[in-house]
Scaffold this active site. Sequence first.
Site, mmCIF file in Angstrom:
data_model
loop_
_atom_site.group_PDB
_atom_site.id
_atom_site.type_symbol
_atom_site.label_atom_id
_atom_site.label_comp_id
_atom_site.label_asym_id
_atom_site.label_seq_id
_atom_site.Cartn_x
_atom_site.Cartn_y
_atom_site.Cartn_z
ATOM 1 N N SER B 45 -4.955 10.196 -16.854
ATOM 2 C CA SER B 45 -5.672 10.664 -18.036
ATOM 3 C C SER B 45 -6.939 11.330 -17.524
ATOM 4 O O SER B 45 -7.698 10.717 -16.766
ATOM 5 C CB SER B 45 -5.980 9.495 -18.965
ATOM 6 O OG SER B 45 -6.434 9.983 -20.204
ATOM 7 N N GLU B 46 -7.162 12.586 -17.900
ATOM 8 C CA GLU B 46 -8.177 13.369 -17.206
ATOM 9 C C GLU B 46 -9.609 12.938 -17.511
ATOM 10 O O GLU B 46 -10.551 13.420 -16.890
ATOM 11 C CB GLU B 46 -7.988 14.872 -17.447
ATOM 12 C CG GLU B 46 -8.255 15.346 -18.862
ATOM 13 C CD GLU B 46 -6.973 15.409 -19.686
ATOM 14 O OE1 GLU B 46 -6.014 14.671 -19.373
ATOM 15 O OE2 GLU B 46 -6.940 16.191 -20.652
ATOM 16 N N ASN B 47 -9.780 12.011 -18.448
ATOM 17 C CA ASN B 47 -11.121 11.450 -18.619
ATOM 18 C C ASN B 47 -11.460 10.435 -17.540
ATOM 19 O O ASN B 47 -12.563 9.896 -17.520
ATOM 20 C CB ASN B 47 -11.299 10.840 -20.018
ATOM 21 C CG ASN B 47 -10.264 9.797 -20.350
ATOM 22 O OD1 ASN B 47 -9.079 9.950 -20.040
ATOM 23 N ND2 ASN B 47 -10.689 8.714 -20.969
#
Lengths: 219, 219, 233, 233
Positions: B45-47
Amino acid sequence: MLDKNGIARRIAKEIKDGYYVNLGIGIPTLVANYIPTGINVVLQSENGLLGMGPFPFEGEEDPDLINAGKQTITTLPGSSIFDSAMSFGMIRSQKIDLTILGAMEVSENGDIANWKIPGKMVKGMGGAMDLVASAKNIIVAMQHINKVGESKLLPKCTLPLTGVNCIKKIVTELAVLDVLPEGGFRLIERAPGVSVDFIKQSTSGKLFTEADVKEMELN
Amino acid sequence: MLDKNGIARRIAKEIKDGYYVNLGIGIPTLVANYIPTGINVVLQSENGLLGMGPFPFEGEEDPDLINAGKQTITTLPGSSIFDSAMSFGMIRSQKIDLTILGAMEVSENGDIANWKIPGKMVKGMGGAMDLVASAKNIIVAMQHINKVGESKLLPKCTLPLTGVNCIKKIVTELAVLDVLPEGGFRLIERAPGVSVDFIKQSTSGKLFTEADVKEMELN
Amino acid sequence: MINKKVADAHEAIRDIEDGKTVMLGGFGLCGIPENCIAALVKKGIKDLTCISNNAGVDDFGIGLLLKTRQVKKMISSYVGENAEFERQLLSGELEVELIPQGTLATRCMAAGYGMPAIFTPAGVGTEVAEGKETRIFEGKEYLMEYAFDADFALVKAWKGDTAGNLIFRSTSRNFNPVMAMAGKITIAEVEILVEPGELDPDHIHTPGVYVHRIFQGSAYEKRIEQRTVRTQD
Amino acid sequence: MINKKVADAHEAIRDIEDGKTVMLGGFGLCGIPENCIAALVKKGIKDLTCISNNAGVDDFGIGLLLKTRQVKKMISSYVGENAEFERQLLSGELEVELIPQGTLATRCMAAGYGMPAIFTPAGVGTEVAEGKETRIFEGKEYLMEYAFDADFALVKAWKGDTAGNLIFRSTSRNFNPVMAMAGKITIAEVEILVEPGELDPDHIHTPGVYVHRIFQGSAYEKRIEQRTVRTQD
């Protein structure tokens, strides 16, 4: 005339409360011994540590905990560990207030040579080029005169450069000198028992002196 | 013709054992529900998370633990947390094996538009431009035809682009298609009950079909 | 999770061949991949290009690879503690490229972060700048330096799990995390290898995605290069 | 150690004035500096340029600053959840610059790492590339993007010590560490503030050198933007 510890003591007076400081190998390392009490300073070691403490007690050496000189050290409460990229990241972004390092030569326009002597085995520049190119405030700790009696404060460096136009202040066994933005050394203080004339003789680069040059206070 | 879950199920078959996968918002998120057992996959998840798990049980939501769609999630054993710079660092350096995301339009040379409709409120590209410009393997999950009956597989995108020349595969409610390196869509599979002719009618960009196009297997 | 565990150093380095470019983590002898180095020596692979901040000492660290003449080229920032190194360099057997320490670290990071090049002021106006593109930003001059392109990275961590996640201990972290990110294939040796779930996700320094193989090393010597102590008052 | 502790948010933001550029950590409503935002609202500073991945929701996060019209310009990657934002944007009261999320993060990191510019492929061939220098490395095109120059960075950590060291919890880390590195003055609010020595040096995400002021925040709401759950089987 100062000995190595004297140079370190004088430099220690340049350190202000709240400074993050990177100390090079040699005389600069000794500066840590003379930081006045009441002054809060954090020492950075470029191998990845903020908050370097003194050497460990015998038997408490930790092979995983060394400084940039590869010496066993300790951490202080509040220290932090980081990788080499972040370490030089904070150096480049000028989060380190003061860098103190040795030199073979400094020129009157603030160039420094401290990593290579042609014909001799080259050991490498380590972090010195990053430090001198990045730091906003650099003090050089060095001998005014080399072993064959030649001045190390020159009109122009003769050795391969480590950085250009970066040195602001020099502390030697003879004197404290500023490097002027317009070029030239300005004599700020003389070591106890050292005459201005002797400093003049010992400085090959352009030297500016004022009528009254005060003697260093070392305490 | 597939529903959203059908598209997700078909895409899940593209995921290989050992893949690190980034799933976009919408249909791509559903793909996680259909990853075959026995296939080890790590969801990024790119966060700032590798090893995204399912939604938490009621009452176990943690406001500090969300995915890039801002949904409460969980971590799996072996997950790791990192900052946004490292997250996109690993995306740019192609450590993520597969990126699955939605699109408004894809062109026959692999351009994608999925972030902006002129005249409508722009919400922003989020991480989509980084993902499409960096990933070596991108699958687009989208409807073949938009709400007014127009093909979304075009000779050229009409909407502002998210990335150029980057899409390799598309899965729609009608078909699986490759984007050919030399340009054009190649029909690989048709959805159950969907004819090749219907796919041809529904594809505005250049479409290459073979004599016998097999029907998707969904299991 | 994806299982990256291999049995030992020998299996981990199985496909490192003659002529490859290999990054080795560590600063001095601190945090070096001892087991991988021993396996490289045993396997006898030749003509390696080694990217490592230092070159070890005569009988430890990369010095072991130098002794057996397995290294064609060293890319380092400081190589001062090694007599055999000096001999090979002066005799022309060994090639050396010296680069500033921060440039070395940042070129690793650039590779791991998918940045083809970075700008640094280090070396401007020196021989390091020769032949390099320079550029002025806000009145200050920078060199453009390229991301490294290493076939393998060999790193040493304190703890790791079989998913490849790594935690480093104290200043043995140094170059290891940035090199771990930079290798096309990254091999990690750890003192303690655990199952996924045993490491706190918030404490992980190198996410497993960057690590291709991991094994628990053995018989760590962790030699101290400069033992400095103070006396009890 | 150097003591960075201040009493509260009000003291921490004392010198943030009209027209300043302020970075705010967080992703959505996760990991946002709630206390600092409240203090900015209370102080009523105007014409701020805010650099933050998102713009909050109508009644929380940066949405609170939008409601009081304190923001002149938003620099974000995604601003979708905010009706007041939309209204101000359409009416021309608010300026917005949308940049790819990875570019946003990396431009922060560049500032913290003293790199004046970086190269990224994100946005090549799109309107994001307009007016920007591009460059090809090994056949792939990149945009050159500049490091941010922010007057202040406001970040939220889980734990911190008075020396400014920060530890983040779970995905509330997000943009906080890179913004902490990037602010000319960085203000950190933490849920738990401890004395130096209470945090393990190996666990620290942001070294204190990057943090100028730190305080223990209070009354954290930590609002959840999208509560998603599964049912017990």
